[in-house]
Design a protein around this motif. Structure first.
Motif, short mmCIF file in Angstrom:
data_model
loop_
_atom_site.label_atom_id
_atom_site.label_comp_id
_atom_site.label_asym_id
_atom_site.label_seq_id
_atom_site.Cartn_x
_atom_site.Cartn_y
_atom_site.Cartn_z
N PHE A 367 0.84 -1.20 0.00
CA PHE A 367 0.00 0.00 0.00
C PHE A 367 0.88 1.26 0.00
CE2 PHE A 367 -4.70 -0.65 0.88
CZ PHE A 367 -4.72 -1.95 0.43
N ALA A 368 1.94 1.22 0.82
CA ALA A 368 2.83 2.40 0.88
C ALA A 368 3.47 2.64 -0.48
CB ALA A 368 3.89 2.18 1.96
N ALA A 369 3.89 1.56 -1.14
CA ALA A 369 4.56 1.70 -2.43
C ALA A 369 3.64 2.34 -3.47
CB ALA A 369 5.04 0.33 -2.92
N LYS A 370 2.35 2.10 -3.35
CA LYS A 370 1.39 2.68 -4.31
C LYS A 370 0.88 4.04 -3.87
CE LYS A 370 0.15 -0.81 -7.26
NZ LYS A 370 0.10 -0.75 -8.69
N GLY A 371 1.27 4.47 -2.67
CA GLY A 371 0.76 5.74 -2.16
C GLY A 371 -0.68 5.66 -1.65
N PHE A 372 -1.17 4.44 -1.34
CA PHE A 372 -2.52 4.29 -0.79
C PHE A 372 -2.50 4.59 0.70
CE2 PHE A 372 -3.56 0.71 -4.08
CZ PHE A 372 -3.76 1.66 -5.07
N THR A 373 -3.65 4.96 1.23
CA THR A 373 -3.80 5.14 2.68
C THR A 373 -3.38 3.86 3.40
OG1 THR A 373 -5.66 6.59 2.27
CG2 THR A 373 -5.50 5.68 4.49
N GLU A 374 -2.70 4.01 4.55
CA GLU A 374 -2.23 2.82 5.26
C GLU A 374 -3.43 1.95 5.68
OE1 GLU A 374 0.18 3.66 8.68
OE2 GLU A 374 0.69 1.54 8.93
N PRO A 375 -3.41 0.68 5.34
CA PRO A 375 -4.54 -0.18 5.72
C PRO A 375 -4.45 -0.59 7.20
CG PRO A 375 -2.86 -1.49 4.64
CD PRO A 375 -2.37 -0.06 4.63
N VAL A 376 -5.58 -1.04 7.73
CA VAL A 376 -5.58 -1.59 9.09
C VAL A 376 -5.82 -3.09 8.95
CG1 VAL A 376 -6.78 -1.62 11.31
CG2 VAL A 376 -6.50 0.53 10.07
N THR A 377 -4.94 -3.89 9.53
CA THR A 377 -5.11 -5.34 9.42
C THR A 377 -5.23 -5.96 10.80
OG1 THR A 377 -2.73 -5.77 9.41
CG2 THR A 377 -3.77 -5.43 7.27
N PHE A 378 -6.08 -6.96 10.92
CA PHE A 378 -6.24 -7.67 12.20
C PHE A 378 -6.90 -9.02 11.92
CE2 PHE A 378 -9.69 -4.75 11.37
CZ PHE A 378 -10.84 -5.50 11.55
N THR A 379 -6.64 -9.97 12.80
CA THR A 379 -7.28 -11.28 12.62
C THR A 379 -8.60 -11.31 13.38
OG1 THR A 379 -6.05 -12.20 14.47
CG2 THR A 379 -5.11 -12.54 12.28
N VAL A 380 -9.51 -12.11 12.89
CA VAL A 380 -10.78 -12.35 13.59
C VAL A 380 -10.93 -13.86 13.79
CG1 VAL A 380 -12.04 -10.30 12.86
CG2 VAL A 380 -12.03 -12.30 11.37
N THR A 381 -11.54 -14.22 14.91
CA THR A 381 -11.73 -15.63 15.23
C THR A 381 -13.22 -15.94 15.21
OG1 THR A 381 -9.80 -15.48 16.66
CG2 THR A 381 -11.21 -17.41 16.95
N PRO A 382 -13.65 -16.95 14.44
CA PRO A 382 -15.07 -17.31 14.44
C PRO A 382 -15.51 -17.74 15.84
CG PRO A 382 -13.95 -18.26 12.55
CD PRO A 382 -12.88 -17.72 13.46
N SER A 383 -16.50 -17.05 16.36
CA SER A 383 -16.83 -17.15 17.78
C SER A 383 -18.31 -17.39 18.01
CB SER A 383 -16.41 -15.86 18.49
OG SER A 383 -15.02 -15.70 18.40
N THR A 384 -18.63 -17.54 19.29
CA THR A 384 -20.01 -17.84 19.67
C THR A 384 -20.93 -16.64 19.41
OG1 THR A 384 -21.33 -18.74 21.45
CG2 THR A 384 -19.69 -17.15 22.07
N GLY A 385 -22.20 -16.94 19.16
CA GLY A 385 -23.19 -15.90 18.92
C GLY A 385 -23.61 -15.23 20.22
N ALA A 386 -24.72 -14.49 20.14
CA ALA A 386 -25.20 -13.73 21.30
C ALA A 386 -25.41 -14.64 22.50
CB ALA A 386 -26.51 -13.05 20.92
N GLU A 387 -25.08 -14.12 23.68
CA GLU A 387 -25.24 -14.92 24.89
C GLU A 387 -25.38 -14.01 26.10
OE1 GLU A 387 -21.69 -17.26 25.39
OE2 GLU A 387 -20.45 -15.49 25.72
N ARG A 388 -25.88 -14.62 27.18
CA ARG A 388 -25.90 -13.91 28.45
C ARG A 388 -24.58 -14.13 29.13
NH1 ARG A 388 -30.74 -13.66 32.83
NH2 ARG A 388 -29.71 -12.24 34.27
#
Ligand code: ADP
Ligand code: MG
Length: 396
Positions: A367-388
């Motif tokens: 992205f930097a090499a192309k002059g694009f805005t710096e991206p934000v990267t992060f991992t996500v983990t498939p997790s449980t749905g709504a709960e109490r």
């Protein structure tokens, strides 16, 4: 920073003078595959993520519902019996339309808002807003589950998903489908939610990412898709025009084997729009089958093909999304695709755990090499749905 459960409970105490009756939470979501298929009555395969919105809720005797968010620390309150009139008058505005809209929608589903006790609701979230992770479904689903429990309404999670969608459509005013709420309410650990957008049948599909040592990396281009309303409406219109030219009510009823006939009937642009939807539906079905039979290491080519179809046939990708996908693939991702409505937003990549740092730095560099805005990267983990959640326990 978001509150811990204990802090949220303390915050509730200082606002209301008593402890909440409970804390409920619901996740945001990422769509693994199945893009622009929902409004064509097709298939989608989202999963709930490990970023959640929490609602601390306590009943109150006066029939008033008051909502507060750590978002801006303002409160909005209305009598439950006045929600319908306030909605008709267009008086439920801003973020409060999500939680108040859910209370109204539960009334539309049969809850008697004239006799139910009121509620105090404080909302706090770790789902980034507007990043395509559906902070909106997270707030709707946490509030829907909380009110369903506290008011003893007995609605199923599928019904709560519909109530969330109704709130978003008729109170917030966003014409969205039911995918986000279904993922948020019905998701499960290391699993995706296979949703048939025609029948609304849901099947939980184990992903097996933990065993395969795979991560899902989100690469947010930070290009806002807010200017894309025209493009989105245009794509929807092409789908409708194509379906009617094919003599069906929706593209769900067109299969890959019908595409030769479609090519003869339709102009080139409409044909390519339709080919995306029809082949994407097939890719969702193939992904589910592949996950069940061969596991997640085998779905990379389907993710790649989805991206190519969105880029070339549906034409809703942008250079930043293409670059994120190509760079991830070149640095060890086993598959990658843009996700969401298009014209901006994020791409996802399926990456072996050990390769995640490499992919992240390669994408940043590219992205930097192309002059694009710096991206934000992060991992996500498939997790449980709504709960109490247990306020006094350690599930924090
Ligand atoms: P997305 O769902 O992709 O994050 P949306 O525009 O659909 O984006 O929904 C974001 C909106 O949801 C916010 O602008 C706000 O009105 C509401 N919202 C989300 N999270 C919260 C929160 N923690 N507190 C109050 N409102 C929230
Ligand atoms: Mg949303």
């Amino acid at each position: 920073m978001s509150d811990t459960l204990h802090q949220l409970s303390e915050r509730f105490m200082s606002l209301t003078g008593s402890k909440p009756d409970g804390v409920w939470s619901a996740p945001g979501r990422v769509n693994l595959i199945g893009e622009h298929t929902d409004y064509n009555e097709g298939f989608v395969l989202p999963f709930a993520i490990d970023r959640r919105t929490r609602a601390a809720v306590g009943l109150r005797a006066d029939g008033v519902i008051r909502v507060t968010s750590t978002f801006d620390n303002t409160s909005v309150e209305l009598p439950l019996s006045g929600l319908d009139a306030a909605r008709s008058a267009g008086e439920i505005v801003g973020w409060s339309a999500y939680p108040l809209g859910v209370a109204w929608a539960l009334g539309q589903h049969g809850a008697d808002l004239t006799t139910l006790p009121g509620a105090d609701i404080i909302i706090d979230s770790t789902v980034p807003v507007g990043a395509g992770l559906s902070s909106s479904a997270a707030i709707e689903s946490s509030v829907a589950l909380a009110l369903n429990d506290l008011w003893s309404l007995g609605f199923s999670r599928e019904q709560l998903a519909k109530a969330g969608q109704l709130a978003e459509n008729d109170v917030v005013g966003a014409p969205t489908g039911i995918m986000d709420q279904s993922a948020s309410l019905l998701g499960a650990t290391d699993s995706a939610v296979f949703l048939d957008c025609r029948s609304l049948d849901v099947t939980v599909i184990p992903l097996g990412l933990a065993h395969a040592e795979l991560s899902i990396l989100v690469m947010d281009t930070r290009v806002s898709h807010s200017h894309a309303t025209g493009g989105y409406a245009e794509r929807r219109a092409s789908c409708e025009a194509g379906a009617s030219a094919m003599g069906v009510s929706s593209l769900r009823d067109v299969s890959v084997s019908d595409l030769d006939r479609a090519r003869e009937l339709l102009d080139d642009v409409t044909f390519r729009r339709i080919r995306h939807v029809v082949t994407e539906n097939q890719r969702v079905l193939d992904t589910v089958r592949t996950l069940n039979e061969d596991g997640p290491l085998a779905i990379g080519a389907l993710l790649d093909a989805s991206h190519v179809s969105l880029r070339d046939d549906f034409e809703i990708s942008i250079p930043e999304l293409d670059l994120a996908v190509e760079t991830a693939r070149a640095h060890g991702a086993i598959g990658a695709r843009m996700t969401g409505g298009g014209f901006g937003g994020a791409a996802i990549a399926l990456v072996p755990h050990a390769r995640v740092p490499d992919v992240e730095s390669a994408v940043r560099d590219a992205f930097a090499a192309k002059g694009f805005t710096e991206p934000v990267t992060f991992t996500v983990t498939p997790s449980t749905g709504a709960e109490r959640n247990d306020i006094d326990g350690s599930r924090d």
